[in-house]
Scaffold this motif. Structure first.
Motif, short mmCIF file in Angstrom:
data_model
loop_
_atom_site.label_atom_id
_atom_site.label_comp_id
_atom_site.label_asym_id
_atom_site.label_seq_id
_atom_site.Cartn_x
_atom_site.Cartn_y
_atom_site.Cartn_z
N THR A 1 -34.86 34.24 0.78
CA THR A 1 -34.17 35.53 0.90
C THR A 1 -33.49 35.90 -0.42
N ALA A 2 -32.81 34.94 -1.03
CA ALA A 2 -32.12 35.20 -2.30
C ALA A 2 -33.11 35.50 -3.42
N LEU B 1 -35.81 39.34 -7.09
CA LEU B 1 -37.04 39.95 -7.59
C LEU B 1 -37.01 41.46 -7.40
N TYR B 2 -36.52 41.90 -6.26
CA TYR B 2 -36.42 43.34 -6.03
C TYR B 2 -35.40 43.98 -6.97
N ALA B 3 -34.29 43.27 -7.23
CA ALA B 3 -33.28 43.79 -8.14
C ALA B 3 -33.83 43.99 -9.54
N SER B 4 -34.73 43.12 -9.95
CA SER B 4 -35.27 43.22 -11.31
C SER B 4 -36.38 44.25 -11.44
N THR B 5 -37.02 44.61 -10.33
CA THR B 5 -38.21 45.47 -10.40
C THR B 5 -38.09 46.75 -9.59
N MET B 6 -37.35 46.73 -8.50
CA MET B 6 -37.31 47.83 -7.52
C MET B 6 -38.72 48.25 -7.15
N VAL C 1 -28.77 35.38 -13.06
CA VAL C 1 -27.44 35.27 -12.44
C VAL C 1 -26.51 36.33 -13.00
N ASP C 2 -26.52 36.52 -14.33
CA ASP C 2 -25.64 37.51 -14.95
C ASP C 2 -26.03 38.92 -14.54
N GLU C 3 -27.31 39.20 -14.48
CA GLU C 3 -27.76 40.53 -14.06
C GLU C 3 -27.37 40.82 -12.62
N LEU C 4 -27.50 39.82 -11.75
CA LEU C 4 -27.10 40.00 -10.36
C LEU C 4 -25.60 40.19 -10.24
N ALA C 5 -24.82 39.46 -11.06
CA ALA C 5 -23.36 39.62 -11.03
C ALA C 5 -22.97 41.04 -11.44
N ALA C 6 -23.67 41.59 -12.44
CA ALA C 6 -23.37 42.96 -12.88
C ALA C 6 -23.68 43.96 -11.76
N LEU C 7 -24.75 43.75 -11.04
CA LEU C 7 -25.07 44.64 -9.92
C LEU C 7 -24.02 44.52 -8.82
N ARG C 8 -23.60 43.31 -8.54
CA ARG C 8 -22.60 43.11 -7.48
C ARG C 8 -21.26 43.73 -7.84
N ALA C 9 -21.00 43.92 -9.12
CA ALA C 9 -19.72 44.50 -9.55
C ALA C 9 -19.71 46.02 -9.42
#
Length: 363
Positions: free
Chosen positions: A243-244, A249-254, A304-312
């Motif tokens: 799931t993660a 993968l979706y976050a990086s490509t949409m 991890v850093d890219e996901l953290a930026a999205l979560r912020a």
């Protein structure tokens, strides 16, 4: 349209269409009527594209769509996609001979009849327990949409939808090669994607086909693909890892393909509680997703850093995201937003709200 009433907020947060009040009761009744009507239709429309209508009607209802919007959307979907009725029956199937019709689209009505009868005989959840282990190797069926219909049937607690879903899955059954070359090497599903990136057979791999399930079949039957899934060690934490990875993968490509990894992970989670052994379903699901990976150029998942930026980030309110999905005529908007908001409710991970808002162009 979509308002911010307390009942509607409660319905959205609970992920159900049956909150108190006459408007929601009317929506629930209309969704049930329209979904029942789809059982006269084929599971696919020309040319071999998945009929999403029964599933997205449920998603729209649970997102808060009123009865009028559900009816209008069903009319739109049938008109735009020219969804056909079930083809004529050929011959009845029974418990001794249904397997002979696996993957034969000419036998859709016969397989539908068989599984509807079995869901009535065993109860829907009993039919899942008995028959999904036999169908699981072909979960790529119709690009995972047999699994999708089954998951929504489970959400509804609807024996007839469960039977229709099993019939659809059996009709479009699509097994991939699965020949482990040795013992598992990793607990990380993303590691298999990295292994694909390093495999020469998948470099600059292309295939002239639009349908997702054609890509799955082509990749999933390659010699280089056959041992891949055997490298992953499956256990109680694997679904959370899948799931993660799907979300990253979706976050990086949409991308359209990665969208199916996110929603598909949600469908697997809905169905597995009704299986004695959930791991084969997860195993074959992840193989189907990996078979799509070359189609999008095998990009890396978000870091991890890219996901953290999205979560912020601060996305719009869930109600606004749901309203945008309800207003859309794109079935993949309804599917992604519903699954993402349900995953947010389950995990509390704000990434899912950001992904949902991005899908409907709110971010």
């Amino acid at each position: 349209m979509f308002d911010g009433s307390t009942a509607r907020i409660s319905a959205l947060r609970a992920g159900r269409c049956a909150a108190a009040g006459p408007e929601r009761a009317a929506a629930r009744a209309e969704a049930d009527r329209l979904i029942a009507a789809t059982r006269l239709q084929s599971g696919e429309f020309p040319v071999m594209l998945a009929n999403h209508l029964p599933m997205v009607l449920e998603a729209l209802c649970r997102l808060g769509a009123p009865a009028a919007r559900l009816a209008a959307y069903a009319e739109h979907y049938d008109r735009v996609h020219a969804v056909p009725l079930l083809a004529p029956r050929i011959a009845p199937l029974g418990r001794a001979d249904w397997r002979a019709a696996l993957g034969d689209r000419r036998r859709e009505a016969d397989l539908r009849d068989f599984f509807l009868t079995e869901a009535q005989r065993l109860g829907g959840f009993g039919a899942i327990r008995i028959y999904v282990p036999e169908l699981v190797q072909g979960v790529a069926a119709s690009a995972l949409h047999g699994l999708m219909r089954l998951a929504y049937g489970v959400l509804r607690g609807d024996d007839a939808e469960i039977g229709a879903a099993l019939g659809y899955w059996a009709t479009t059954y699509l097994p991939l090669r699965d020949e482990p070359a040795g013992p598992p090497e990793t607990d990380d599903p993303a590691a298999l994607a990295l292994m694909m990136r390093a495999e020469p057979a998948f470099q600059d791999f292309s295939f002239d086909a639009h349908l997702l399930w054609h890509w799955i079949a082509k990749t999933g039957r390659m010699d280089a693909f056959a041992p891949l899934i055997g490298r992953l060690r499956f256990g109680p934490e694997t679904l959370d890892r899948v799931t993660a990875t799907s979300a990253a993968l979706y976050a990086s490509t949409m991308s359209f393909e990665a969208l199916h990894a996110v929603t598909g992970s949600h469908w697997v989670r809905i169905v597995t509680p009704y299986l004695d052994d959930p791991l084969p379903l997860l195993r074959h699901f992840w193989a189907a997703i990996l078979a799509l990976y070359p189609k999008i150029g095998m990009p890396l998942p978000a870091t991890v850093d890219e996901l953290a930026a999205l979560r912020a980030l601060t996305p719009p309110d869930d109600l606004d995201i749901a309203a945008a999905a309800i207003a859309s005529d794109d079935e993949h908007d309804h599917s992604l937003v519903f699954s993402a908001l349900q995953e947010f409710r389950r995990t509390g991970d704000p990434l899912y709200r950001v992904l949902a808002a991005r899908r409907v162009q709110l971010m």
